[in-house]
Design a protein around this motif. Structure first.
Motif, PDB file in Angstrom:
ATOM      1  N   ILE A  83       0.944  -1.091   0.153  1.00 29.93           N
ATOM      2  CA  ILE A  83      -0.012  -0.074  -0.184  1.00 29.93           C
ATOM      3  C   ILE A  83       1.104   1.247   0.094  1.00 29.93           C
ATOM      4  O   ILE A  83       0.563   2.296  -0.682  1.00 29.93           O
ATOM      5  CB  ILE A  83      -0.863   0.089   1.302  1.00 29.93           C
ATOM      6  N   SER A  84       1.996   1.168   0.776  1.00 27.68           N
ATOM      7  CA  SER A  84       2.854   2.379   0.789  1.00 27.68           C
ATOM      8  C   SER A  84       3.542   2.691  -0.759  1.00 27.68           C
ATOM      9  O   SER A  84       3.736   3.863  -1.076  1.00 27.68           O
ATOM     10  CB  SER A  84       3.924   2.158   1.615  1.00 27.68           C
ATOM     11  N   ALA A  87       0.772   4.072  -2.631  1.00 30.60           N
ATOM     12  CA  ALA A  87       0.514   5.459  -2.390  1.00 30.60           C
ATOM     13  C   ALA A  87       1.584   6.197  -2.805  1.00 30.60           C
ATOM     14  O   ALA A  87       1.318   7.540  -3.414  1.00 30.60           O
ATOM     15  CB  ALA A  87       0.220   5.799  -0.708  1.00 30.60           C
ATOM     16  N   ILE A  92       0.702  10.371  -2.721  1.00 27.22           N
ATOM     17  CA  ILE A  92      -0.133  10.526  -1.553  1.00 27.22           C
ATOM     18  C   ILE A  92       0.320  10.048  -0.349  1.00 27.22           C
ATOM     19  O   ILE A  92       1.163   9.058  -0.442  1.00 27.22           O
ATOM     20  CB  ILE A  92      -1.515  10.249  -1.789  1.00 27.22           C
ATOM     21  N   ASP A  93       0.100  10.393   0.850  1.00 26.51           N
ATOM     22  CA  ASP A  93       0.593   9.565   1.995  1.00 26.51           C
ATOM     23  C   ASP A  93      -0.226   8.442   2.271  1.00 26.51           C
ATOM     24  O   ASP A  93      -1.351   8.092   2.472  1.00 26.51           O
ATOM     25  CB  ASP A  93       0.073  10.751   3.444  1.00 26.51           C
ATOM     26  N   PRO A  94       0.427   7.543   2.580  1.00 29.88           N
ATOM     27  CA  PRO A  94       0.025   6.148   2.665  1.00 29.88           C
ATOM     28  C   PRO A  94      -0.791   5.964   3.863  1.00 29.88           C
ATOM     29  O   PRO A  94      -1.881   5.359   4.274  1.00 29.88           O
ATOM     30  CB  PRO A  94       1.124   4.932   2.763  1.00 29.88           C
ATOM     31  N   ASN A  95      -0.512   6.786   4.693  1.00 25.25           N
ATOM     32  CA  ASN A  95      -1.336   6.865   6.366  1.00 25.25           C
ATOM     33  C   ASN A  95      -2.241   8.126   6.396  1.00 25.25           C
ATOM     34  O   ASN A  95      -2.718   8.546   7.704  1.00 25.25           O
ATOM     35  CB  ASN A  95      -0.275   6.854   7.401  1.00 25.25           C
ATOM     36  N   MET A  99      -5.876   8.406   1.510  1.00 26.26           N
ATOM     37  CA  MET A  99      -5.658   6.916   1.214  1.00 26.26           C
ATOM     38  C   MET A  99      -6.766   5.955   1.905  1.00 26.26           C
ATOM     39  O   MET A  99      -7.134   5.174   1.760  1.00 26.26           O
ATOM     40  CB  MET A  99      -4.218   6.571   1.753  1.00 26.26           C
ATOM     41  N   GLN A 135      -5.355   9.071 -10.075  1.00 28.53           N
ATOM     42  CA  GLN A 135      -4.745  10.189  -9.558  1.00 28.53           C
ATOM     43  C   GLN A 135      -5.567  11.417 -10.154  1.00 28.53           C
ATOM     44  O   GLN A 135      -5.548  12.311  -9.154  1.00 28.53           O
ATOM     45  CB  GLN A 135      -3.169  10.233 -10.280  1.00 28.53           C
ATOM     46  N   LEU A 138      -8.137  12.165  -7.329  1.00 25.50           N
ATOM     47  CA  LEU A 138      -7.708  12.528  -6.186  1.00 25.50           C
ATOM     48  C   LEU A 138      -8.489  13.964  -5.764  1.00 25.50           C
ATOM     49  O   LEU A 138      -9.007  13.854  -4.444  1.00 25.50           O
ATOM     50  CB  LEU A 138      -6.151  12.558  -6.159  1.00 25.50           C
TER      51      LEU A 138
END
Length: 259
Positions: A83-84, A87, A92-95, A99, A135, A138
């Motif tokens: 997932i990281s 992302a 984008i930030d995986p956390n 996401m 993307q 987003l």
């Protein structure tokens, strides 16, 4: 007896004879009977269904290939590491909250994991066939976070996703991490997360407390000047305000003058 261009009187010609209007053979229907028309229409409908099914299968294969480019070697799913990478490809930030919205559209069943079926379902729901198209979506996903009604739905979904084995509560430490992700733009998000990790916090958070946190972050002033301890707030919120006013986890400038 007069015959049409198909060699025998058609249903249309027969009706013309009965009701006395002029039948123009030039505009005659190519179908001799209703059964012929219905059979032809049914064939056309079947071809249309086949075409749609073929396109759906091609779309599924395409999305499956995208999933394969990220999935783990041993498991047919995307774990935290995969997932990281996904992302990073989306920049984008995986956390981060975006996401999390993507995971909501995919309707994942386990936090931090995306199955093949969930990935394909989410991409189809978002009507995208590539990472480039995702993307481009987003900005729309960010707008969903700004929709109060939709945001509450996502906030509730995250809580239920995090609970396990039919439990109705989540550990405070897990709730703290979710607060940092989902309401990180709230001025007191870091303080509230720190509070949840402190000894003054309850060990678990229930759904009512979790949902009331949104109301609290939207309606209570940064200095808590309009907070009413006699209102119907969960005890946890009373404890948080008292903890902050006593200097817990907060720099002095966040408190109102005179505190």
């Amino acid at each position: 007896m007069a015959y049409g261009k198909h060699g025998k009187r058609s249903r249309t010609e027969s009706l013309a004879a009965v009701y006395g209007y002029v039948y123009d053979d030039e505009y005659a229907s190519p179908y001799e009977t209703d059964q012929d028309y219905k059979a032809d229409a049914a064939d056309a409908a079947d071809l249309n269904k086949l075409s749609k099914r073929t396109r759906a299968e091609e779309n599924t294969d395409l999305l499956g290939a995208i999933f394969n480019s990220f999935r783990g070697v041993e498991n047919d799913l995307l774990g935290p590491d995969e997932i990281s990478v996904l992302a990073a490809a989306l920049e984008i930030d995986p956390n981060g909250p975006v996401m999390m919205v993507i995971a909501w559209h995919m309707n994942i069943s386990q936090l931090g994991c995306i199955s093949r079926r969930e990935f394909i379902h989410g991409m189809q729901e978002l009507n995208v066939n590539s990472l480039e198209q995702l993307q481009e979506r987003l900005p729309h996903l960010k707008q969903e976070l700004a929709d109060p009604v939709l945001y509450r739905r996502i906030h509730r979904w995250i809580f239920k996703l995090t609970t396990q084995d039919q439990q109705k509560v989540i550990d405070s430490e897990i709730a703290a991490e979710l607060v940092r992700v989902m309401i990180g733009d709230w001025r007191h998000s870091q303080r509230f997360a720190a509070f949840l990790e402190s000894k003054e916090s309850p060990k678990v958070v229930n759904l009512d407390q979790w949902m009331m946190l949104l109301t609290f972050s939207d309606s209570v002033a940064d200095d808590f000047s309009n907070y009413d301890p006699d209102a119907a707030w969960p005890v946890m919120m009373d404890s948080f305000v008292q903890w902050c006013k006593s200097g817990g986890g907060s720099p002095p400038e966040l408190m109102s003058e005179g505190e």
